[in-house]
Design a protein around this motif. Sequence first.
Motif, PDB file in Angstrom:
ATOM      1  N   TYR A  83       0.825  -0.872   0.070  1.00 11.06           N
ATOM      2  CA  TYR A  83      -0.080  -0.202  -0.009  1.00 11.06           C
ATOM      3  C   TYR A  83       0.779   1.356  -0.102  1.00 11.06           C
ATOM      4  O   TYR A  83       1.977   1.132   0.690  1.00 11.06           O
ATOM      5  CB  TYR A  83      -1.049  -0.089   1.133  1.00 11.06           C
ATOM      6  CG  TYR A  83      -1.322   1.455   1.662  1.00 11.06           C
ATOM      7  CD1 TYR A  83      -2.272   2.071   1.127  1.00 11.06           C
ATOM      8  CD2 TYR A  83      -0.502   2.122   2.674  1.00 11.06           C
ATOM      9  CE1 TYR A  83      -2.695   3.309   1.149  1.00 11.06           C
ATOM     10  CE2 TYR A  83      -0.715   3.498   2.930  1.00 11.06           C
ATOM     11  CZ  TYR A  83      -1.936   4.283   2.213  1.00 11.06           C
ATOM     12  OH  TYR A  83      -2.196   5.317   2.294  1.00 11.06           O
ATOM     13  N   GLN A 143      -7.702   3.050   4.597  1.00  4.60           N
ATOM     14  CA  GLN A 143      -8.546   1.539   4.899  1.00  4.60           C
ATOM     15  C   GLN A 143      -8.740   0.652   3.880  1.00  4.60           C
ATOM     16  O   GLN A 143      -8.411  -0.691   3.849  1.00  4.60           O
ATOM     17  CB  GLN A 143      -9.599   1.968   5.942  1.00  4.60           C
ATOM     18  CG  GLN A 143     -10.329   0.737   6.725  1.00  4.60           C
ATOM     19  CD  GLN A 143     -11.600   0.900   7.226  1.00  4.60           C
ATOM     20  OE1 GLN A 143     -11.922   2.163   7.440  1.00  4.60           O
ATOM     21  NE2 GLN A 143     -11.835  -0.271   7.914  1.00  4.60           N
ATOM     22  N   MET A 150      -5.735  -0.833   2.025  1.00  4.49           N
ATOM     23  CA  MET A 150      -5.180  -1.954   3.037  1.00  4.49           C
ATOM     24  C   MET A 150      -5.796  -2.920   3.244  1.00  4.49           C
ATOM     25  O   MET A 150      -5.314  -4.218   3.191  1.00  4.49           O
ATOM     26  CB  MET A 150      -4.668  -1.259   4.371  1.00  4.49           C
ATOM     27  CG  MET A 150      -3.746  -0.245   4.229  1.00  4.49           C
ATOM     28  SD  MET A 150      -3.156   0.637   5.783  1.00  4.49           S
ATOM     29  CE  MET A 150      -2.102  -0.912   6.391  1.00  4.49           C
ATOM     30  N   GLN A 151      -7.156  -2.995   3.290  1.00  5.44           N
ATOM     31  CA  GLN A 151      -7.939  -4.092   2.959  1.00  5.44           C
ATOM     32  C   GLN A 151      -7.768  -5.121   2.049  1.00  5.44           C
ATOM     33  O   GLN A 151      -7.998  -6.214   1.787  1.00  5.44           O
ATOM     34  CB  GLN A 151      -9.603  -3.749   3.292  1.00  5.44           C
ATOM     35  CG  GLN A 151      -9.924  -3.305   4.660  1.00  5.44           C
ATOM     36  CD  GLN A 151     -11.457  -2.890   4.757  1.00  5.44           C
ATOM     37  OE1 GLN A 151     -11.778  -2.458   3.968  1.00  5.44           O
ATOM     38  NE2 GLN A 151     -11.737  -2.723   6.128  1.00  5.44           N
ATOM     39  N   GLU A 199      -5.221  -4.946  -0.013  1.00  8.59           N
ATOM     40  CA  GLU A 199      -3.697  -5.692   0.070  1.00  8.59           C
ATOM     41  C   GLU A 199      -3.903  -7.091   0.777  1.00  8.59           C
ATOM     42  O   GLU A 199      -3.657  -7.941   0.593  1.00  8.59           O
ATOM     43  CB  GLU A 199      -2.926  -4.570   0.572  1.00  8.59           C
ATOM     44  CG  GLU A 199      -1.358  -5.127   1.067  1.00  8.59           C
ATOM     45  CD  GLU A 199      -0.502  -4.593   1.834  1.00  8.59           C
ATOM     46  OE1 GLU A 199       0.566  -5.018   2.312  1.00  8.59           O
ATOM     47  OE2 GLU A 199      -0.992  -3.268   2.315  1.00  8.59           O
ATOM     48  N   TYR A 200      -4.650  -6.999   2.180  1.00 11.34           N
ATOM     49  CA  TYR A 200      -4.614  -8.086   2.760  1.00 11.34           C
ATOM     50  C   TYR A 200      -5.606  -9.170   2.194  1.00 11.34           C
ATOM     51  O   TYR A 200      -4.994 -10.269   1.990  1.00 11.34           O
ATOM     52  CB  TYR A 200      -5.550  -7.600   4.232  1.00 11.34           C
ATOM     53  CG  TYR A 200      -5.824  -8.870   5.194  1.00 11.34           C
ATOM     54  CD1 TYR A 200      -4.872  -9.428   5.923  1.00 11.34           C
ATOM     55  CD2 TYR A 200      -7.038  -9.499   5.027  1.00 11.34           C
ATOM     56  CE1 TYR A 200      -5.107 -10.635   6.559  1.00 11.34           C
ATOM     57  CE2 TYR A 200      -7.325 -10.720   5.911  1.00 11.34           C
ATOM     58  CZ  TYR A 200      -6.276 -11.287   6.700  1.00 11.34           C
ATOM     59  OH  TYR A 200      -6.465 -12.458   7.368  1.00 11.34           O
ATOM     60  N   ALA A 201      -6.725  -8.790   1.539  1.00  9.00           N
ATOM     61  CA  ALA A 201      -7.562  -9.775   0.586  1.00  9.00           C
ATOM     62  C   ALA A 201      -6.675 -10.307  -0.395  1.00  9.00           C
ATOM     63  O   ALA A 201      -6.585 -11.629  -0.369  1.00  9.00           O
ATOM     64  CB  ALA A 201      -8.736  -9.146  -0.038  1.00  9.00           C
ATOM     65  N   LYS A 241      -3.455 -10.721  -0.642  1.00  4.45           N
ATOM     66  CA  LYS A 241      -2.387 -11.911   0.128  1.00  4.45           C
ATOM     67  C   LYS A 241      -2.856 -13.074   0.512  1.00  4.45           C
ATOM     68  O   LYS A 241      -2.257 -14.195   0.700  1.00  4.45           O
ATOM     69  CB  LYS A 241      -1.534 -10.899   1.212  1.00  4.45           C
ATOM     70  CG  LYS A 241      -0.753 -10.029   0.876  1.00  4.45           C
ATOM     71  CD  LYS A 241      -0.334  -9.204   1.775  1.00  4.45           C
ATOM     72  CE  LYS A 241       0.685  -8.103   1.442  1.00  4.45           C
ATOM     73  NZ  LYS A 241       1.674  -7.469   2.468  1.00  4.45           N
ATOM     74  N   GLN A 242      -4.029 -13.157   0.669  1.00  5.59           N
ATOM     75  CA  GLN A 242      -4.854 -14.378   1.147  1.00  5.59           C
ATOM     76  C   GLN A 242      -5.222 -15.282   0.095  1.00  5.59           C
ATOM     77  O   GLN A 242      -5.612 -16.491   0.049  1.00  5.59           O
ATOM     78  CB  GLN A 242      -6.279 -14.149   1.822  1.00  5.59           C
ATOM     79  CG  GLN A 242      -6.200 -13.241   2.843  1.00  5.59           C
ATOM     80  CD  GLN A 242      -4.911 -13.700   3.999  1.00  5.59           C
ATOM     81  OE1 GLN A 242      -4.974 -14.824   4.636  1.00  5.59           O
ATOM     82  NE2 GLN A 242      -4.027 -12.866   4.351  1.00  5.59           N
TER      83      GLN A 242
END
Length: 81
Positions: free
Chosen positions: A20, A58, A61-62, A64-66, A68-69
């Motif tokens: 991010y 936010q 970054m959400q 990015e997290y998603a 990576k999963q």
Amino acid sequence: MVNHTFYVVECADGSWYAGYTNKLAQRIATHNAGKGAKYTRARLPVQLVHSEQYGSKQEAMQREYAFKQLSRAEKERIVYK
């Protein structure tokens, strides 16, 4: 207005790094100067392969997290669309 960006770079070894930033060009330059993330320092140079703009930190970054999963195949569908 600040742009909040989720991005993916491809490293010299073919691996990907997702992150991010609110200053994309500067962040890519930082990675390639060897001062970015520890992961990319040993895998230079990096090249931008995907980015998405969001209205808030936010949201970016959400995303990015998603990302990576996801499995590699799912990530490839996003990056290579």
